[in-house]
Every structure is written in structure tokens, then in C-alpha cells.
Design a protein around this motif. Sequence first.
Motif, PDB file in Angstrom:
ATOM      1  N   ARG A 145       0.843  -1.194   0.000  1.00 31.35           N
ATOM      2  CA  ARG A 145       0.000   0.000   0.000  1.00 31.35           C
ATOM      3  C   ARG A 145       0.882   1.250   0.000  1.00 31.35           C
ATOM      4  O   ARG A 145       1.951   1.262   0.592  1.00 31.35           O
ATOM      5  N   LYS A 146       0.366   2.277  -0.655  1.00 32.02           N
ATOM      6  CA  LYS A 146       1.102   3.541  -0.646  1.00 32.02           C
ATOM      7  C   LYS A 146       1.053   4.175   0.738  1.00 32.02           C
ATOM      8  O   LYS A 146       2.063   4.663   1.241  1.00 32.02           O
ATOM      9  N   LEU A 200      -9.151   4.120  -1.516  1.00 34.68           N
ATOM     10  CA  LEU A 200      -8.693   4.223  -0.127  1.00 34.68           C
ATOM     11  C   LEU A 200      -9.848   4.594   0.798  1.00 34.68           C
ATOM     12  O   LEU A 200     -10.028   3.974   1.855  1.00 34.68           O
ATOM     13  N   TYR A 220      -1.538   9.784  -4.694  1.00 35.04           N
ATOM     14  CA  TYR A 220      -2.635   8.918  -5.137  1.00 35.04           C
ATOM     15  C   TYR A 220      -3.292   9.534  -6.359  1.00 35.04           C
ATOM     16  O   TYR A 220      -3.373  10.751  -6.474  1.00 35.04           O
ATOM     17  N   GLN A 267      -6.746  14.175  -2.053  1.00 37.54           N
ATOM     18  CA  GLN A 267      -5.522  13.857  -2.786  1.00 37.54           C
ATOM     19  C   GLN A 267      -4.397  14.814  -2.373  1.00 37.54           C
ATOM     20  O   GLN A 267      -3.263  14.401  -2.130  1.00 37.54           O
ATOM     21  N   GLY A 288      -7.497   6.123  -6.929  1.00 37.20           N
ATOM     22  CA  GLY A 288      -6.855   5.578  -5.739  1.00 37.20           C
ATOM     23  C   GLY A 288      -7.394   6.191  -4.458  1.00 37.20           C
ATOM     24  O   GLY A 288      -7.531   5.517  -3.437  1.00 37.20           O
ATOM     25  N   VAL A 289      -7.715   7.490  -4.498  1.00 32.59           N
ATOM     26  CA  VAL A 289      -8.305   8.164  -3.340  1.00 32.59           C
ATOM     27  C   VAL A 289      -9.664   7.557  -3.021  1.00 32.59           C
ATOM     28  O   VAL A 289      -9.965   7.231  -1.869  1.00 32.59           O
TER      29      VAL A 289
END
Length: 194
Positions: free
Chosen positions: A81-82, A133, A125, A114, A129-130
Motif C-alpha cells: 500500500r502507498k 482508499l 494517489y 488527494q 486511488g483516493v
Amino acid sequence: MRIHAHHPGDMEQLRQRSRQERNAKQRDRDRAVLLALEGHSAPAIAQILARSRRFVQRWVYAYRNHGLDAIGPKRQSGRPRKLPLTQHERFKGRFLAGPTAADGVCSLRAKDVQRILQREFGVEYTLAGVYALLHHLGFSCLMPRPRHRKNDPAQIQQWLQEAPLLSRERLRNTRIDTSKCGSRMKPGSASREP
């Protein structure tokens, strides 16, 4: 292939696993080892299973060296994961706290989140992706329309009741029709034919 069973019950366990397994790749692993224990050669097993000889050898040798546990399914770790798991609670708290004065907005949107992730947490992200998440953290993108912090519901209600243009009688008497050109207008304001 000449291999021997690690335990006396391995063949029966492999038969049972291959009948019950829904994952085709795992089922073929079990069947390859079972056929090898029965004395079939690697090319014959590959032809029966419609797999490569290398696939057969890999899993038969894994069983030979380490037993049934070696051919069982392994959990795939996947891409890391980032935002580390240790930061999830901190980010969730920051998100639930709402926008700060430095954010310059009255409610947080994906672009704002973001930017927060990049500035405060040091991770970049994409918008998708945001959203992923936020979904993972239990948030939903379906939210009511944001209200400004200086919004006073009592004043809004009073204005709606006292406003002459928006009285209930006037709204009831106003009809909106469509003209031939497709625009919407009141019946009396359409141009008249000569």
C-alpha cells in the motif's frame, strides 16, 4: 516419475482435495502429484492435465521435497500500500475532522483529499486511488450536499416562508410548458402567430 508418499494418507487426501477444489490451478497441482505418486511420467501427466511438463515437475518436486504443505495455496502479498497501515487511523482522523482553514474549502472532495495525502502524508494517489482508499476505510462517496459552516437553518426557513416570489400559491399557479422549439417558457410569453 519415481516419488514416494510422505505419509500413508497423502494419496487419499490428494484425491479428496482434487475432487473438492474449485480453483483449477490448485486442482491441477494436486492431480499432478497424485498421478506422479501412481507412477505416471512427467510428459504423460502434462498431457493428461493439458499443462506444461515444467508445471508438473515444479509441483511434484515441491511435494517430494516438502510434502503436502508445499503444494497448498499460498496467500499472495500483492503490491504494498502507498499509505502504510500504521497511517490509516491518523488519516481517518484527519478526514473525519473535516477541512481546516488551510484547506480553504467548506467540505473535502477527492481532489482535496488527494492534496492532503500528498502534503501531510507524503504519498501520491490518483483520484481513483483516493476513492479506493476511502472505500477501504469505510467511507461512501454518496454524501448529502455540503452545508457551509455559517449556514443558519432557522433563517433559511424564515426566508422560504416570507419570500413573495416563492410563495406556495404562486408556485402552484405557475405552469411551465414547452414550445415548438423545445425551450421551456410560460404559456403567455411565447410569440404569437400573426
